[in-house]
Design an enzyme around this catalytic site. Structure first.
Site, PDB file in Angstrom:
ATOM      1  N   HIS A 134      -3.349  10.225  -8.072  1.00 29.61           N
ATOM      2  CA  HIS A 134      -3.431  11.440  -7.272  1.00 29.61           C
ATOM      3  C   HIS A 134      -2.063  11.813  -6.692  1.00 29.61           C
ATOM      4  O   HIS A 134      -1.147  11.010  -6.701  1.00 29.61           O
ATOM      5  CB  HIS A 134      -4.480  11.336  -6.163  1.00 29.61           C
ATOM      6  CG  HIS A 134      -4.190  10.312  -5.112  1.00 29.61           C
ATOM      7  ND1 HIS A 134      -4.369   8.964  -5.309  1.00 29.61           N
ATOM      8  CD2 HIS A 134      -3.742  10.451  -3.841  1.00 29.61           C
ATOM      9  CE1 HIS A 134      -4.055   8.311  -4.198  1.00 29.61           C
ATOM     10  NE2 HIS A 134      -3.659   9.184  -3.293  1.00 29.61           N
TER      11      HIS A 134
ATOM     12  N   HIS B  78      -0.081  13.698  -3.326  1.00 24.84           N
ATOM     13  CA  HIS B  78      -0.076  14.201  -1.953  1.00 24.84           C
ATOM     14  C   HIS B  78       1.164  15.072  -1.793  1.00 24.84           C
ATOM     15  O   HIS B  78       2.274  14.624  -2.081  1.00 24.84           O
ATOM     16  CB  HIS B  78       0.087  13.070  -0.934  1.00 24.84           C
ATOM     17  CG  HIS B  78      -1.104  12.219  -0.733  1.00 24.84           C
ATOM     18  ND1 HIS B  78      -2.084  12.508   0.192  1.00 24.84           N
ATOM     19  CD2 HIS B  78      -1.480  11.066  -1.323  1.00 24.84           C
ATOM     20  CE1 HIS B  78      -2.997  11.571   0.158  1.00 24.84           C
ATOM     21  NE2 HIS B  78      -2.658  10.674  -0.749  1.00 24.84           N
TER      22      HIS B  78
ATOM     23  N   TYR C  78       1.222   9.335   7.275  1.00 28.21           N
ATOM     24  CA  TYR C  78       0.056   9.026   6.446  1.00 28.21           C
ATOM     25  C   TYR C  78       0.417   9.057   4.962  1.00 28.21           C
ATOM     26  O   TYR C  78       0.065   8.162   4.201  1.00 28.21           O
ATOM     27  CB  TYR C  78      -1.078  10.018   6.738  1.00 28.21           C
ATOM     28  CG  TYR C  78      -2.216   9.924   5.763  1.00 28.21           C
ATOM     29  CD1 TYR C  78      -3.153   8.904   5.856  1.00 28.21           C
ATOM     30  CD2 TYR C  78      -2.358  10.846   4.725  1.00 28.21           C
ATOM     31  CE1 TYR C  78      -4.197   8.806   4.954  1.00 28.21           C
ATOM     32  CE2 TYR C  78      -3.391  10.762   3.826  1.00 28.21           C
ATOM     33  CZ  TYR C  78      -4.310   9.740   3.948  1.00 28.21           C
ATOM     34  OH  TYR C  78      -5.332   9.643   3.042  1.00 28.21           O
TER      35      TYR C  78
ATOM     36  N   GLN D  82       0.649   5.770   2.047  1.00 26.31           N
ATOM     37  CA  GLN D  82      -0.225   5.695   0.882  1.00 26.31           C
ATOM     38  C   GLN D  82       0.299   4.702  -0.156  1.00 26.31           C
ATOM     39  O   GLN D  82      -0.459   4.040  -0.840  1.00 26.31           O
ATOM     40  CB  GLN D  82      -0.408   7.072   0.235  1.00 26.31           C
ATOM     41  CG  GLN D  82      -1.221   8.013   1.074  1.00 26.31           C
ATOM     42  CD  GLN D  82      -2.608   7.471   1.323  1.00 26.31           C
ATOM     43  OE1 GLN D  82      -3.376   7.234   0.398  1.00 26.31           O
ATOM     44  NE2 GLN D  82      -2.930   7.256   2.580  1.00 26.31           N
TER      45      GLN D  82
END
Length: 125
Positions: A58, A60, A118, A122
Site C-alpha cells: 500500500h 501512504h 504515523y 508504518q
C-alpha cells in the site's frame, strides 16, 4: 499556510491506496520509481507532498493541496498518472495496477505532525 492568487489555505489530506489483489509489488526499484513519479505529479499539479511511505502492499501520501482540488481528484491523479507512467517506463515484467478504492482523511482534528509521524512509523511495523 499556502496561497494561490485568490486564496490562503491549509488543507492537508492523508491518502492511502493499494495495488490490485493487495500484491506486495511495491518494493525495491518499483518503490523508488513510484516515489519519483509521485513527486513529478505533485510538482506538475502544484501539490506539496508533506509525507510519503511506499509499503510493499500500500501507499501512504500526506499532501497539501489547493482548495479547488477535491480529494477524489487528487487520488485519481496520483493513481492514474502513476500507473500510466510506471507501466510505460518500467512495467514490462510487473505492471502496477491500483484498486478502485482508497482512503482519505483530513488533518482537521489532529496536527500535521501527528499524521507525518504515523506515516513514518508504518515502516517499522
Amino acid at each position: 499556510m499556502r496561497s494561490t492568487r485568490h486564496s490562503r489555505y491549509n488543507i492537508n489530506y492523508h491518502l492511502v491506496w493499494i495495488p490490485k489483489y493487495r500484491e506486495p509489488l511495491l518494493v525495491g526499484y518499483a518503490a523508488d520509481h513510484l516515489s519519483e513519479i509521485f513527486r513529478l505529479i505533485a510538482e506538475k499539479k502544484g501539490i506539496e507532498i508533506l509525507g510519503m511511505e511506499i509499503m510493499p502492499d500500500h501507499v501512504h501520501l500526506f499532501v497539501s493541496a489547493p482548495p479547488q482540488y477535491s480529494p477524489s481528484l487528487l487520488v485519481n491523479w496520483f493513481k492514474g498518472i502513476s500507473a500510466r507512467m510506471y507501466n510505460y517506463w518500467y512495467g514490462r515484467d510487473a505492471p502496477i495496477r491500483w484498486t478502485n478504492s482508497y482512503y482519505v482523511g483530513t488533518a482537521g482534528t489532529v496536527t500535521s505532525e501527528t499524521i507525518k509521524k504515523y506515516i513514518e512509523e508504518q515502516r517499522s511495523k
